[in-house]
Design an enzyme around this catalytic site. Structure first.
Site, PDB file in Angstrom:
ATOM      1  N   ASP A  23      39.974  52.998  16.713  1.00 44.88           N
ATOM      2  CA  ASP A  23      39.065  51.955  16.227  1.00 44.88           C
ATOM      3  C   ASP A  23      38.173  51.547  17.397  1.00 44.88           C
ATOM      4  O   ASP A  23      38.414  51.923  18.545  1.00 44.88           O
ATOM      5  CB  ASP A  23      39.881  50.743  15.734  1.00 44.88           C
ATOM      6  CG  ASP A  23      38.999  49.598  15.267  1.00 44.88           C
ATOM      7  OD1 ASP A  23      38.093  49.828  14.455  1.00 44.88           O
ATOM      8  OD2 ASP A  23      39.191  48.448  15.728  1.00 44.88           O
ATOM      9  N   SER A  24      37.177  50.711  17.094  1.00 43.27           N
ATOM     10  CA  SER A  24      36.308  50.219  18.153  1.00 43.27           C
ATOM     11  C   SER A  24      36.992  49.149  18.999  1.00 43.27           C
ATOM     12  O   SER A  24      36.501  48.816  20.076  1.00 43.27           O
ATOM     13  CB  SER A  24      35.032  49.646  17.539  1.00 43.27           C
ATOM     14  OG  SER A  24      35.369  48.686  16.571  1.00 43.27           O
ATOM     15  N   TYR A  39      30.941  48.155  16.995  1.00 41.29           N
ATOM     16  CA  TYR A  39      30.201  49.332  16.556  1.00 41.29           C
ATOM     17  C   TYR A  39      29.299  49.003  15.361  1.00 41.29           C
ATOM     18  O   TYR A  39      28.282  49.648  15.149  1.00 41.29           O
ATOM     19  CB  TYR A  39      31.183  50.420  16.084  1.00 41.29           C
ATOM     20  CG  TYR A  39      31.770  51.293  17.170  1.00 41.29           C
ATOM     21  CD1 TYR A  39      31.904  50.859  18.487  1.00 41.29           C
ATOM     22  CD2 TYR A  39      32.217  52.569  16.844  1.00 41.29           C
ATOM     23  CE1 TYR A  39      32.473  51.685  19.443  1.00 41.29           C
ATOM     24  CE2 TYR A  39      32.774  53.400  17.802  1.00 41.29           C
ATOM     25  CZ  TYR A  39      32.905  52.956  19.101  1.00 41.29           C
ATOM     26  OH  TYR A  39      33.458  53.781  20.039  1.00 41.29           O
ATOM     27  N   GLY A  40      29.730  48.029  14.594  1.00 45.79           N
ATOM     28  CA  GLY A  40      29.136  47.798  13.266  1.00 45.79           C
ATOM     29  C   GLY A  40      27.687  47.356  13.248  1.00 45.79           C
ATOM     30  O   GLY A  40      27.073  47.275  12.192  1.00 45.79           O
ATOM     31  N   CYS A  68      38.765  52.688  11.427  1.00 44.43           N
ATOM     32  CA  CYS A  68      37.550  51.895  11.591  1.00 44.43           C
ATOM     33  C   CYS A  68      36.623  52.288  10.454  1.00 44.43           C
ATOM     34  O   CYS A  68      36.252  53.464  10.324  1.00 44.43           O
ATOM     35  CB  CYS A  68      36.911  52.212  12.939  1.00 44.43           C
ATOM     36  SG  CYS A  68      35.283  51.468  13.163  1.00 44.43           S
ATOM     37  N   ASN A  69      36.292  51.327   9.625  1.00 43.45           N
ATOM     38  CA  ASN A  69      35.432  51.632   8.471  1.00 43.45           C
ATOM     39  C   ASN A  69      34.053  52.097   8.908  1.00 43.45           C
ATOM     40  O   ASN A  69      33.442  52.942   8.269  1.00 43.45           O
ATOM     41  CB  ASN A  69      35.286  50.389   7.593  1.00 43.45           C
ATOM     42  CG  ASN A  69      36.571  50.036   6.880  1.00 43.45           C
ATOM     43  OD1 ASN A  69      36.756  50.368   5.724  1.00 43.45           O
ATOM     44  ND2 ASN A  69      37.487  49.383   7.576  1.00 43.45           N
ATOM     45  N   THR A  70      33.556  51.515   9.999  1.00 41.59           N
ATOM     46  CA  THR A  70      32.212  51.863  10.455  1.00 41.59           C
ATOM     47  C   THR A  70      32.150  53.335  10.864  1.00 41.59           C
ATOM     48  O   THR A  70      31.244  54.067  10.472  1.00 41.59           O
ATOM     49  CB  THR A  70      31.805  50.946  11.624  1.00 41.59           C
ATOM     50  OG1 THR A  70      31.978  49.587  11.217  1.00 41.59           O
ATOM     51  CG2 THR A  70      30.380  51.181  12.043  1.00 41.59           C
ATOM     52  N   GLU A  99      37.866  39.309  17.541  1.00 40.23           N
ATOM     53  CA  GLU A  99      38.110  39.738  18.927  1.00 40.23           C
ATOM     54  C   GLU A  99      38.360  38.521  19.821  1.00 40.23           C
ATOM     55  O   GLU A  99      39.067  38.593  20.817  1.00 40.23           O
ATOM     56  CB  GLU A  99      36.921  40.556  19.460  1.00 40.23           C
ATOM     57  CG  GLU A  99      36.739  41.915  18.783  1.00 40.23           C
ATOM     58  CD  GLU A  99      37.710  42.993  19.270  1.00 40.23           C
ATOM     59  OE1 GLU A  99      38.137  42.933  20.429  1.00 40.23           O
ATOM     60  OE2 GLU A  99      38.053  43.890  18.471  1.00 40.23           O
ATOM     61  N   CYS A 139      36.605  46.423   6.684  1.00 40.68           N
ATOM     62  CA  CYS A 139      36.547  46.515   8.146  1.00 40.68           C
ATOM     63  C   CYS A 139      37.966  46.248   8.620  1.00 40.68           C
ATOM     64  O   CYS A 139      38.605  45.289   8.141  1.00 40.68           O
ATOM     65  CB  CYS A 139      35.591  45.463   8.707  1.00 40.68           C
ATOM     66  SG  CYS A 139      35.642  45.318  10.503  1.00 40.68           S
ATOM     67  N   THR A 140      38.462  47.082   9.503  1.00 41.72           N
ATOM     68  CA  THR A 140      39.872  46.931   9.887  1.00 41.72           C
ATOM     69  C   THR A 140      40.142  45.661  10.698  1.00 41.72           C
ATOM     70  O   THR A 140      41.291  45.306  10.918  1.00 41.72           O
ATOM     71  CB  THR A 140      40.366  48.173  10.665  1.00 41.72           C
ATOM     72  OG1 THR A 140      39.413  48.488  11.683  1.00 41.72           O
ATOM     73  CG2 THR A 140      40.540  49.350   9.742  1.00 41.72           C
ATOM     74  N   HIS A 141      39.105  44.993  11.130  1.00 47.15           N
ATOM     75  CA  HIS A 141      39.319  43.701  11.785  1.00 47.15           C
ATOM     76  C   HIS A 141      39.652  42.602  10.760  1.00 47.15           C
ATOM     77  O   HIS A 141      40.285  41.610  11.112  1.00 47.15           O
ATOM     78  CB  HIS A 141      38.063  43.260  12.544  1.00 47.15           C
ATOM     79  CG  HIS A 141      37.885  43.908  13.875  1.00 47.15           C
ATOM     80  ND1 HIS A 141      37.643  45.248  14.035  1.00 47.15           N
ATOM     81  CD2 HIS A 141      37.908  43.376  15.135  1.00 47.15           C
ATOM     82  CE1 HIS A 141      37.522  45.526  15.332  1.00 47.15           C
ATOM     83  NE2 HIS A 141      37.671  44.408  16.012  1.00 47.15           N
TER      84      HIS A 141
HETATM   85  N1  DGL Z   1      36.868  47.520  12.900  1.00 46.97           N
HETATM   86  C1  DGL Z   1      35.704  48.264  12.621  1.00 46.97           C
HETATM   87  C2  DGL Z   1      35.513  48.568  11.173  1.00 46.97           C
HETATM   88  O1  DGL Z   1      36.486  48.752  10.478  1.00 46.97           O
HETATM   89  C3  DGL Z   1      34.410  47.848  13.198  1.00 46.97           C
HETATM   90  C4  DGL Z   1      34.275  46.704  14.061  1.00 46.97           C
HETATM   91  C5  DGL Z   1      33.056  46.884  14.912  1.00 46.97           C
HETATM   92  O2  DGL Z   1      33.201  47.513  15.933  1.00 46.97           O
HETATM   93  O3  DGL Z   1      31.966  46.439  14.513  1.00 46.97           O
HETATM   94  O4  DGL Z   1      34.420  48.669  10.690  1.00 46.97           O
END
Ligand code: DGL
Length: 269
Positions: free
Chosen positions: A13-14, A45-46, A76-78, A156, A188-190
Site C-alpha cells: 500500500d502507499s 498516492y490518491g 491499495c485501491n488507488t 495517517e 480506500c484501504t485507509h
Molecule cells: N490506501 C490507498 C487506497 O486504498 C491510497 C491512499 C493514498 O495514498 O492516497 O486507495
C-alpha cells in the site's frame, strides 16, 4: 512443506492503510507469513497522476518479487484502479489479487435496492474502476461515487475519532447519502480505520463494505487452488518495510492492529 509454500504473501500500500488487509489475512490465514510494504515516503498516492502511480507501483512490485513472495496483494485501491496491469505484467506466474475486485463483488452480492455508494481517493473515483467492475457483475446496479481526499492524511495522522474528521465525513457523505444508497464501499484501504466514525455519520441502516475481509477470503481460495497454502507447525513471520520514518508507521499500525508489529525497517533500494 515446499520452499514455495513457505514464502510470504507480499502485501503493499502507499502507507498504513494496507494493514487493514494484513489484519484480515492474519485472522483468515493464521499460518501464512506476510511481507508488507508501505510507501510512507510518498503517501498519498490518491492525488497523483496515473503515470506517477504506475512508476511507483512498478518499483514496489520489483522489490517484493526480488525478496521472494508466492502471491502479491495490491492492498491499495488507488494502485489497483490504475496500475494493476503493471503489477500483473511483472509478476509472471505469481498470482496477483486486488482490493477493488474483492470490494466490487462483496458490494454487488449484498446490495438490496441496488444503490451503492463508493468513497475513495480522487484517482480511484476518477478511474471509475469500481463502477465498471460492479456493472460487469450486475448492469442494473446504481453506483454513486465520492472522492474524499482529506481522509488519507487524517488517518495517517491518527485522527480516527476526531471532531475534524467527523465534520469532514459529514461533508463528503452528504451527496452520496442523498441518493438513498443501501451500502457504502470503503474504496480506500485507509478508510476501514474510520469505520466506527463513518458508520455513525452514515447511519446504522447503511452497510459498510470493507474489501479487506473479502480479499483475505479470495487469497485463501487461490492459495488452496494453487497448492500454495502454508502448513506445518512453524510459526509464520511478519515483516514490515516502509520507505520513511518507521516509528510513525509503527505507532499508528500497532494502534490499529492491536498487536506489536515487531521491527519495522526502512527499505534500502
Ligand atoms: N490506501 C490507498 C487506497 O486504498 C491510497 C491512499 C493514498 O495514498 O492516497 O486507495
Amino acid at each position: 512443506m515446499s520452499a514455495q509454500q513457505d514464502l510470504p504473501i507480499g502485501v503493499f500500500d502507499s502507507g498504513v492503510g494496507g494493514l487493514t488487509v494484513v489484519r484480515a489475512l492474519m485472522e483468515r490465514l493464521p499460518l501464512e507469513s506476510i511481507l508488507y510494504f508501505g510507501d510512507t515516503a510518498r503517501v498519498p498516492y490518491g492525488i497523483k497522476s496515473v503515470t506517477t502511480i504506475e512508476h511507483f507501483t512498478g518499483q514496489i512490485t520489483d522489490y517484493l518479487l526480488g525478496r521472494g513472495v508466492k502471491m502479491l496483494i495490491i492492498a491499495c485501491n488507488t494502485m489497483a484502479a490504475v496500475a494493476s496491469g503493471v503489477v500483473k505484467g511483472r509478476a509472471g506466474s505469481i498470482p496477483v489479487l486486488d482490493v477493488i475486485d474483492a470490494g466490487a463483488r462483496a458490494a454487488v452480492a449484498q446490495s438490496g435496492a441496488g444503490a451503492i455508494g463508493v468513497i475513495g481517493t480522487p484517482t480511484t473515483v476518477n478511474s471509475n474502476a469500481y463502477a465498471r467492475r460492479m456493472h460487469a457483475l450486475d448492469p442494473a446496479v446504481r453506483v454513486y461515487s465520492q472522492a474524499c481526499p482529506l481522509f488519507v492524511p487524517l488517518v495517517e495522522e491518527g485522527w480516527l475519532d476526531h471532531p475534524v474528521t467527523r465534520l469532514t465525513a459529514q461533508e463528503y457523505l452528504r451527496p452520496v447519502l442523498a441518493e438513498q444508497v443501501d451500502s457504502l464501499v470503503l474504496g480506500c484501504t485507509h478508510y476501514p480505520l474510520l469505520k466506527p466514525l463513518l458508520q455513525e455519520v452514515a447511519g446504522p441502516e447503511i452497510v459498510l463494505v470493507d474489501s479487506a475481509i473479502t480479499t483475505a477470503e479470495q487469497a485463501a481460495v487461490r492459495l488452496n487452488e494453487l497448492g500454495l497454502a502454508r502448513g506445518g507447525d512453524v510459526l509464520p513471520s511478519y515483516e514490515y518495510v516502509v520507505t520513511d520514518i518507521p516509528l510513525r508507521f509503527q505507532t499508528i499500525g500497532e494502534r490499529f492492529l492491536g498487536r506489536s508489529l515487531g521491527a519495522v525497517e526502512k527499505v534500502e533500494w
